[in-house]
Each structure stands twice: as C-alpha cells, then as structure tokens.
Write an enzyme that holds these catalytic residues in place. Structure first.
Site, short mmCIF file in Angstrom:
data_model
loop_
_atom_site.label_atom_id
_atom_site.label_comp_id
_atom_site.label_asym_id
_atom_site.label_seq_id
_atom_site.Cartn_x
_atom_site.Cartn_y
_atom_site.Cartn_z
N ASN A 253 0.76 -1.29 0.02
CA ASN A 253 0.18 0.00 -0.09
C ASN A 253 0.63 1.20 0.02
OD1 ASN A 253 -2.70 0.93 -0.38
ND2 ASN A 253 -3.37 -0.70 1.00
N ASP B 224 -3.59 2.73 4.87
CA ASP B 224 -3.81 2.42 3.68
C ASP B 224 -2.87 3.15 2.72
OD1 ASP B 224 -4.90 1.87 0.96
OD2 ASP B 224 -6.97 1.68 1.83
#
Length: 303
Positions: free
Chosen positions: A160, A214
C-alpha cells in the site's frame, strides 16, 4: 486548527485510490480499481472526467509518463500497461505492456504504486482472491527505465502507501496487514531502501479493533498523512516521534489515500471506497483545506 472537508463534485469511485497531483495540468488523477476506471479532477473547471480502460477490469494506479502527455502507466492485474487517455474521453486504450510481475500468481494483483522523486516506479502486489491476511504472497517492486524489475520486499499482505523525504533521506511504506508504517533509509541515487523501522503502529488492544493503514503522503515538513481503511480518519504523524499531530475526520469510513495538490500544493485530496455496502458518501473524493501544510506534486514516471 480548523480544517474543512468538502466533497469534489461527481467524484464517486467504488474503490477510489492512487491520487496523483499533476502540477503541469493542475489536475488530480486517480483510479476506480475494481471498475478499471481512470478519473481526472480538473482544478480550474472543478469537474471530474471519468474513463473506462477498454478490456481491463482492474486499474490499481495511474502514473503520468514523462514527456508523453496522453500516456499513463496503469496497474492492470499483475501487468503494468501503458494506457492512452486524453483526460476527457469516456474510454482509454492500452497501447503496450511495460512489464509484468508474478505471472503465475493468478489470485494476486498490483495495488498502490508511485514514482520516487527521481522518476523510478515503486509498487506492489496483494492477494486479490481469498484472504490477504492469511496469504502473504505479495511483493514490493522497483522498476526504472532500461532496467529489470527488482524485488524490494517479499512476504507482503497488501502492498500500500508509499512516500519519500529527500531531506531526511527516507522512504516510507505501508503493508496494510502489518498494521504499521515503516521507514527505510533511502539512497536517492541508487533507489536502494535499507534498515526498516516501525515509525507508526496502528494496533489496538483487541485485534478486531486494529486500524488498517492504507495510502500515505508526506508534507514539506516531513510529517506523514496516513489513511485508514476502517477508521474514517487520516492521521498526521511525526515519523521521528510516532506522535499523532492531528486527526482529520471524514463522513465516511473507508479512507484509502491522500495527495497534496492545488495551485499552492496546500489542498489535501482524499480518496475513499464504498466496499461492503457502505452508505453514501462512501466512494466520494474529498478536498481538505485549512491544514496549514504543503506537500509535493506527483512525479512523472520515466520510461
């Protein structure tokens, strides 16, 4: 500090990701991953243009190509394709393949990717079918013009967020399934990352409450902005101390990534998702103003 969160008009993406501020075009490019979609928010027009990539169900990221204004590198499955788009038309076309990773791992796909400040590609894979927390078959890669793909890290669950700090000579990286942000010493001349160290831990006392980091961006003072997929929050973090300096709250849960942009690079653009039946405004792309911080524009990929 009083910041303001506002939606961009008609900016929905079911799995919005990969915001990239293109300084030359004063536009924010991003993707709708599971729709094979490319999106461009035009700052001057305050309008979002959307395109579907012909024949491609997935678009993991979008990176403008240096010197080729209508060409972009896009993560399509485990392939990095050169896609042609004029930024306005409702369709985009694959021109050719740049490179491929993990050709035999059909349950994997490319996820987030960025260019480092020198124009190198950094990006990684994740399990797309099945439990990505159980099957850590992802990898993080580096690719540069004229070279081969190098594996930077194996044993990745969900590759990510990525960010670089030239002043501190650091590279920052998130594997969502590790619930943390790592820093690496980074050699900007060679593209080599070394000495990983945890700088921000998102674990809670109970595993079911762990926050899922994220996407990631950085400001000019070296502070990180960490999006949380299950937390409705972006955390502004000092990576030297691990201290949270600010919690930026959103009216939806699944915050996927962020990038600074705008004429003064002081607007934080934030993508979100509407997975698992999240109600509106899930999937909306937001702008955050009043942060008293500036960031860096996206860097074109050199091929």
């Amino acid at each position: 500090m009083s910041y303001k969160v506002e939606p961009l008009p008609d900016s929905f993406a079911g799995l919005g990701e990969g915001p990239h501020w293109d300084e030359a075009r004063q536009s924010l490019y991003y993707v709708d991953i599971e729709a094979g979609g490319l999106l461009r928010y035009d700052y001057q027009e305050n309008k979002v243009y959307k395109a579907k990539i012909e024949g491609e169900p997935l678009a993991g990221f979008v990176l403008p190509i240096e010197g080729r204004p209508q060409e972009f590198a896009v993560g399509c499955g485990r392939r990095v394709e050169i896609v042609q788009w004029d930024g306005v038309s409702p369709t985009a076309k694959v021109v050719r393949q740049l490179f491929q990773v993990q050709p035999l791992l059909e349950k994997n796909r490319l996820n987030d990717a960025k260019t480092d400040p020198r124009g190198r590609f950094f990006g990684g894979t994740m399990r797309y079918i099945g439990d990505e927390f159980e099957f850590r078959h992802g990898e993080l890669y580096r690719w540069e013009a004229g070279g081969q793909t190098s594996v930077i890290k194996g044993d990745v669950g969900i590759s990510n967020g990525l960010a670089w700090d030239e002043k501190a000579k650091k590279f920052y990286y998130i594997d969502t399934t590790d619930y943390e942000v790592k820093s690496y010493d980074y050699d900007f001349e060679t593209g080599v990352a070394s000495n990983p160290k945890v700088v921000f831990n998102l674990r809670k006392s109970s595993p079911k409450d762990h926050l899922l980091p994220d996407g990631l961006t950085i400001d000019t003072e070296g502070n990180l902005y960490v999006a949380t997929f299950n937390g409705a929050t972006i955390y502004k973090v000092n990576p030297n101390t691990g201290k949270v300096l600010l919690e930026i709250k959103f009216p939806t849960k699944q915050i996927t990534s962020a990038a600074f942009g705008g004429p003064n690079l002081d607007i934080l653009y934030v993508t979100t998702a509407a997975k698992f039946d999240q109600p509106a405004p899930a999937g909306t792309t937001f702008k955050v103003t009043g942060l008293n911080a500036t960031g860096y524009p996206g860097v074109n990929l050199k091929i």
